[in-house]
Design a protein around this motif. Structure first.
Motif, PDB file in Angstrom:
ATOM      1  N   LYS A  89      15.238 -28.797 -43.173  1.00  0.00           N
ATOM      2  CA  LYS A  89      15.478 -30.134 -43.736  1.00  0.00           C
ATOM      3  C   LYS A  89      16.377 -30.957 -42.814  1.00  0.00           C
ATOM      4  O   LYS A  89      16.154 -32.149 -42.610  1.00  0.00           O
ATOM      5  N   ALA A  90      17.391 -30.303 -42.260  1.00  0.00           N
ATOM      6  CA  ALA A  90      18.298 -31.000 -41.334  1.00  0.00           C
ATOM      7  C   ALA A  90      17.543 -31.455 -40.091  1.00  0.00           C
ATOM      8  O   ALA A  90      17.758 -32.574 -39.593  1.00  0.00           O
ATOM      9  N   ALA A  91      16.649 -30.611 -39.597  1.00  0.00           N
ATOM     10  CA  ALA A  91      15.860 -30.982 -38.412  1.00  0.00           C
ATOM     11  C   ALA A  91      14.961 -32.175 -38.731  1.00  0.00           C
ATOM     12  O   ALA A  91      14.837 -33.100 -37.915  1.00  0.00           O
ATOM     13  N   ARG A  92      14.338 -32.160 -39.926  1.00  0.00           N
ATOM     14  CA  ARG A  92      13.493 -33.304 -40.320  1.00  0.00           C
ATOM     15  C   ARG A  92      14.332 -34.569 -40.460  1.00  0.00           C
ATOM     16  O   ARG A  92      13.898 -35.658 -40.068  1.00  0.00           O
ATOM     17  N   LEU A  97      16.036 -39.847 -38.461  1.00  0.00           N
ATOM     18  CA  LEU A  97      17.080 -40.726 -37.934  1.00  0.00           C
ATOM     19  C   LEU A  97      16.719 -41.214 -36.538  1.00  0.00           C
ATOM     20  O   LEU A  97      16.913 -42.388 -36.208  1.00  0.00           O
ATOM     21  N   ALA A  98      16.154 -40.331 -35.711  1.00  0.00           N
ATOM     22  CA  ALA A  98      15.730 -40.733 -34.371  1.00  0.00           C
ATOM     23  C   ALA A  98      14.619 -41.779 -34.462  1.00  0.00           C
ATOM     24  O   ALA A  98      14.610 -42.757 -33.697  1.00  0.00           O
ATOM     25  N   ALA A  99      13.694 -41.613 -35.414  1.00  0.00           N
ATOM     26  CA  ALA A  99      12.612 -42.585 -35.588  1.00  0.00           C
ATOM     27  C   ALA A  99      13.162 -43.925 -36.070  1.00  0.00           C
ATOM     28  O   ALA A  99      12.712 -44.987 -35.621  1.00  0.00           O
ATOM     29  N   ILE A 100      14.138 -43.889 -36.961  1.00  0.00           N
ATOM     30  CA  ILE A 100      14.767 -45.127 -37.446  1.00  0.00           C
ATOM     31  C   ILE A 100      15.476 -45.832 -36.298  1.00  0.00           C
ATOM     32  O   ILE A 100      15.339 -47.057 -36.123  1.00  0.00           O
ATOM     33  N   THR A 101      16.219 -45.068 -35.516  1.00  0.00           N
ATOM     34  CA  THR A 101      16.931 -45.655 -34.379  1.00  0.00           C
ATOM     35  C   THR A 101      15.947 -46.280 -33.393  1.00  0.00           C
ATOM     36  O   THR A 101      16.177 -47.392 -32.884  1.00  0.00           O
ATOM     37  N   GLN A 102      14.836 -45.598 -33.128  1.00  0.00           N
ATOM     38  CA  GLN A 102      13.819 -46.136 -32.224  1.00  0.00           C
ATOM     39  C   GLN A 102      13.226 -47.426 -32.780  1.00  0.00           C
ATOM     40  O   GLN A 102      13.048 -48.408 -32.055  1.00  0.00           O
ATOM     41  N   ALA A 103      12.946 -47.438 -34.094  1.00  0.00           N
ATOM     42  CA  ALA A 103      12.399 -48.651 -34.717  1.00  0.00           C
ATOM     43  C   ALA A 103      13.401 -49.804 -34.637  1.00  0.00           C
ATOM     44  O   ALA A 103      13.008 -50.958 -34.413  1.00  0.00           O
ATOM     45  N   GLY A 110      20.797 -54.066 -32.059  1.00  0.00           N
ATOM     46  CA  GLY A 110      21.596 -53.346 -31.085  1.00  0.00           C
ATOM     47  C   GLY A 110      22.433 -52.214 -31.640  1.00  0.00           C
ATOM     48  O   GLY A 110      23.274 -51.689 -30.933  1.00  0.00           O
ATOM     49  N   PHE A 111      22.211 -51.835 -32.883  1.00  0.00           N
ATOM     50  CA  PHE A 111      23.005 -50.772 -33.494  1.00  0.00           C
ATOM     51  C   PHE A 111      22.081 -49.660 -33.992  1.00  0.00           C
ATOM     52  O   PHE A 111      21.052 -49.931 -34.605  1.00  0.00           O
ATOM     53  N   PRO A 112      22.462 -48.421 -33.800  1.00  0.00           N
ATOM     54  CA  PRO A 112      21.631 -47.308 -34.289  1.00  0.00           C
ATOM     55  C   PRO A 112      21.969 -46.943 -35.734  1.00  0.00           C
ATOM     56  O   PRO A 112      23.001 -47.346 -36.267  1.00  0.00           O
ATOM     57  N   GLY A 113      21.107 -46.156 -36.342  1.00  0.00           N
ATOM     58  CA  GLY A 113      21.366 -45.545 -37.652  1.00  0.00           C
ATOM     59  C   GLY A 113      21.636 -46.533 -38.760  1.00  0.00           C
ATOM     60  O   GLY A 113      21.077 -47.630 -38.815  1.00  0.00           O
ATOM     61  N   LEU A 114      22.519 -46.133 -39.664  1.00  0.00           N
ATOM     62  CA  LEU A 114      22.815 -46.925 -40.858  1.00  0.00           C
ATOM     63  C   LEU A 114      23.391 -48.286 -40.495  1.00  0.00           C
ATOM     64  O   LEU A 114      23.051 -49.305 -41.124  1.00  0.00           O
ATOM     65  N   GLU A 115      24.211 -48.320 -39.484  1.00  0.00           N
ATOM     66  CA  GLU A 115      24.798 -49.596 -39.049  1.00  0.00           C
ATOM     67  C   GLU A 115      23.691 -50.568 -38.617  1.00  0.00           C
ATOM     68  O   GLU A 115      23.716 -51.752 -38.939  1.00  0.00           O
TER      69      GLU A 115
END
Length: 139
Positions: A89-92, A97-103, A110-115
């Motif tokens: 689950k952590a790996a998924r 998160l990597a897919a969200i950051t890429q999107a 200019g900000f990754p993740g939740l920010e």
């Protein structure tokens, strides 16, 4: 302690163990045998008490210890399985998160993740306020 264990602790050579055992048997008295039997029964009672504390009522003694070990092994297997599931689950989640950051990068945020998601939501709200008629068509 068995005569063989005693011989080993006393440093008696292995070739003399049989003679030592005969000597020990001849020195044993009924009271000494009774004391040893009482000691062993007391040890068994303490083992059985611990098994009962662990929830094992039957079988007691060595069989109960083996059963308890089986319970522990099953619990360890279950914990390992659950850990594997948690790691998957952590790996998924990391992949998501990597897919969200890429999107977000592709959207020019200019900000990754939740920010970055918060920044994108803020831009969307600003656009809705400034252009409510145009943004209605995008919904």
């Amino acid at each position: 302690m068995t005569p063989m264990e005693a011989a080993g602790r006393l440093g008696i050579p292995a070739e003399h163990y049989a003679a030592f055992e005969v000597l020990v048997d001849r020195l044993r008295t009924t009271p000494a045998e009774q004391e040893e039997l009482a000691r062993l029964r007391g040890e068994l009672a303490r083992v059985n008490e611990q098994l009962r504390k662990a929830g094992i009522e039957y079988p007691l003694g060595a069989a109960g210890v083996r059963d308890l070990r089986g319970h522990v092994a099953r619990a360890e297997d279950l914990a390992e399985e659950q850990l594997g599931e948690a790691e998957a689950k952590a790996a998924r989640a990391e992949q998501e998160l990597a897919a969200i950051t890429q999107a977000l990068l592709e959207a020019g945020v200019g900000f990754p993740g939740l920010e970055g998601v918060r920044a994108l939501v803020g831009l969307y709200r600003d656009a809705l306020r400034r252009h409510p008629d145009l943004m209605e068509a995008c919904r």
